[in-house]
Design a protein around this motif. Structure first.
Motif, PDB file in Angstrom:
ATOM      1  N   LEU A  25       7.912  10.331  -6.598  1.00  6.56           N
ATOM      2  CA  LEU A  25       7.568   9.099  -5.899  1.00  6.56           C
ATOM      3  C   LEU A  25       6.830   9.397  -4.601  1.00  6.56           C
ATOM      4  N   VAL A  26       6.089   8.404  -4.122  1.00  7.63           N
ATOM      5  CA  VAL A  26       5.371   8.509  -2.849  1.00  7.63           C
ATOM      6  C   VAL A  26       5.849   7.395  -1.925  1.00  7.63           C
ATOM      7  N   MET A  27       6.086   7.749  -0.678  1.00  6.08           N
ATOM      8  CA  MET A  27       6.525   6.775   0.325  1.00  6.08           C
ATOM      9  C   MET A  27       5.521   6.708   1.463  1.00  6.08           C
ATOM     10  N   ALA A  28       5.016   5.516   1.740  1.00  9.66           N
ATOM     11  CA  ALA A  28       4.112   5.298   2.868  1.00  9.66           C
ATOM     12  C   ALA A  28       4.921   4.908   4.090  1.00  9.66           C
ATOM     13  N   ARG A  43      -1.023  -5.835   8.384  1.00 12.35           N
ATOM     14  CA  ARG A  43      -2.248  -5.669   7.583  1.00 12.35           C
ATOM     15  C   ARG A  43      -2.174  -4.390   6.752  1.00 12.35           C
ATOM     16  N   LYS A  44      -1.564  -3.370   7.311  1.00  8.47           N
ATOM     17  CA  LYS A  44      -1.400  -2.110   6.584  1.00  8.47           C
ATOM     18  C   LYS A  44      -0.539  -2.322   5.336  1.00  8.47           C
ATOM     19  N   ILE A  45       0.524  -3.102   5.485  1.00 15.80           N
ATOM     20  CA  ILE A  45       1.401  -3.391   4.353  1.00 15.80           C
ATOM     21  C   ILE A  45       0.637  -4.127   3.259  1.00 15.80           C
ATOM     22  N   ARG A  46      -0.156  -5.122   3.649  1.00 15.72           N
ATOM     23  CA  ARG A  46      -0.923  -5.877   2.656  1.00 15.72           C
ATOM     24  C   ARG A  46      -1.931  -4.981   1.945  1.00 15.72           C
ATOM     25  N   THR A  47      -2.556  -4.079   2.694  1.00 20.73           N
ATOM     26  CA  THR A  47      -3.540  -3.179   2.101  1.00 20.73           C
ATOM     27  C   THR A  47      -2.864  -2.211   1.133  1.00 20.73           C
ATOM     28  N   LEU A  48      -1.713  -1.681   1.508  1.00 21.19           N
ATOM     29  CA  LEU A  48      -0.983  -0.781   0.619  1.00 21.19           C
ATOM     30  C   LEU A  48      -0.592  -1.484  -0.672  1.00 21.19           C
ATOM     31  N   SER A  49      -0.259  -2.765  -0.557  1.00 23.86           N
ATOM     32  CA  SER A  49       0.132  -3.537  -1.732  1.00 23.86           C
ATOM     33  C   SER A  49      -1.017  -3.694  -2.715  1.00 23.86           C
ATOM     34  N   VAL A 299      -4.995   2.006   9.275  1.00 23.30           N
ATOM     35  CA  VAL A 299      -4.875   1.582   7.880  1.00 23.30           C
ATOM     36  C   VAL A 299      -5.561   2.596   6.984  1.00 23.30           C
ATOM     37  N   GLU A 300      -6.752   3.030   7.390  1.00 25.55           N
ATOM     38  CA  GLU A 300      -7.542   3.951   6.574  1.00 25.55           C
ATOM     39  C   GLU A 300      -6.859   5.308   6.419  1.00 25.55           C
ATOM     40  N   SER A 301      -6.291   5.822   7.523  1.00 26.22           N
ATOM     41  CA  SER A 301      -5.657   7.137   7.423  1.00 26.22           C
ATOM     42  C   SER A 301      -4.348   7.059   6.637  1.00 26.22           C
TER      43      SER A 301
END
Length: 358
Positions: A25-28, A43-49, A299-301
């Motif tokens: 598994l991967v965890m952000a 915004r980071k959460i929405r992008t990851l989704s 967000v990008e990194s």
């Protein structure tokens, strides 16, 4: 523990299994240190989704609770299909001397578990004995959560058990009731390759193993976090200790060189792969390039870090699960298309032009 166990981390619509025989598994990681950072982290959460191969787990490392609006871990549960992870000690109130009220720490942890958090990191290993062993290190402690627990214990002269041990029986009951997996944080993980594998780290892994047995015997899923920075040969040595715990491992890195400043998404992916090939990496925390720079991951990194961790997870699964089906799909596409560019309809590519060997 003689057999390696599997844990099941609950998410809003399913659970994710972690441990030997399971896909890695991967965890952000997300989190806010100041209220002005909340919206960017949301915004980071929405992008990851929205990522096609996004993380299975998103951990909220916030040091604050928003004045208005939900905490980030609640946003993870509402806006994504990922499991949410938290560290209760980050948002509990502390006095000027760094003291923590154990009952308040329990209240925060219970609120998170009852709210749907599937993975809760706790720091129950700090002790006077291990602290004395760590005193001779270049960096005695690099764990933020562990450092808070240590500061509390030191303010009391180590006359009591650390705050987490004081509430561990109640914490375990609530974890079982809410089906929350407990992650035993590495308060004494190594901050550099020179402190790796020392007496303090070995003592902590032994303490983690003992606590894992106690918690597991109560019907609660448990994982161990370790080891921090470690050169390749030390990763192999530490893997022997970690395998013997019989518990799924969530590597912190490991970061195999201290020199990759600004590139630790690469170094940690390499270290995680090395530990994974030893059968000791079941959940990979996606380390960003901002690690050790003092900067807030963009967000990008964060997306970049997830991608790097996903490559490491793929290599681990290829070795540990003999899962070569995704690779066969790519290889077959390249063969049938007579081009190394998967998805390209015509043969060749601009890079090789007429010299294409395919």
């Amino acid at each position: 523990m003689s057999e390696r166990c599997t844990v099941h981390i609950r998410a809003p619509s399913r659970s994710f299994s972690a441990g030997p025989g399971c896909r890695t598994l991967v965890m952000a990681l997300v989190g806010a240190s100041h209220s002005r950072q909340i919206e960017e982290q949301a915004r980071k959460i929405r992008t990851l989704s929205d990522l096609p191969h996004g993380p299975e787990i998103i951990s909220d490392l916030s040091l604050i609770t928003p004045d208005d609006g939900p905490p980030l871990w609640q946003r993870v549960l509402r806006e994504t299909s990922a499991a949410a992870a938290c560290l209760p000690v980050y948002t509990v109130a502390r006095t000027g001397e760094g003291r923590i009220d154990p009952s308040e720490l329990l209240d925060v942890a219970v609120e998170q578990m009852e709210g749907g958090v599937g993975l809760l990191t706790i720091h129950p290993t700090p002790s006077r004995e291990i602290q004395e062993l760590a005193a001779g290190r270049l960096v005695p402690c690099t764990s933020r959560g562990g450092g808070l627990v240590i500061a509390d214990a030191e303010s009391r002269g180590w006359k009591e058990e650390n705050a987490y041990l004081q509430i561990l029986p109640q914490l375990t009951v609530h974890a079982r009731r809410n089906r929350t997996v407990l992650s035993l944080g590495a308060s004494y993980r190594s901050a550099n390759i020179f402190d790796s594998g020392d007496d303090a780290q070995v003592a902590e892994i032994s303490a983690q193993a003992r606590l894992a047995r106690e918690i597991g015997s109560q019907g609660v899923g448990v994982i161990i976090e370790s080891p921090g920075h470690a050169r390749p040969k030390d990763i192999k040595r530490l893997a022997v200790l970690l395998r013997a715990t019989g518990v799924p491992i969530m590597p912190l890195g490991p970061i195999p060189t201290d020199t990759a400043i600004g590139q630790d998404h690469i170094s940690s992916a390499i270290g995680a792969t090395l530990l994974g090939l030893e059968g000791c990496a079941h959940i990979l925390a996606a380390v960003t390039r901002e690690e050790h720079t003092g900067g807030i991951p963009s967000v990008e990194s964060t997306i970049e870090a997830v991608a790097a961790a996903r490559v490491a997870a793929r290599v681990i699964d290829l070795d540990q699960l003999d899962d070569d089906e995704p690779d066969l799909t790519v290889a077959t596409a390249r063969s049938s298309g007579r081009t190394c560019v998967v998805g390209k309809r015509s043969r060749g590519c601009e890079r090789c032009a007429k010299a294409c060997p395919l």
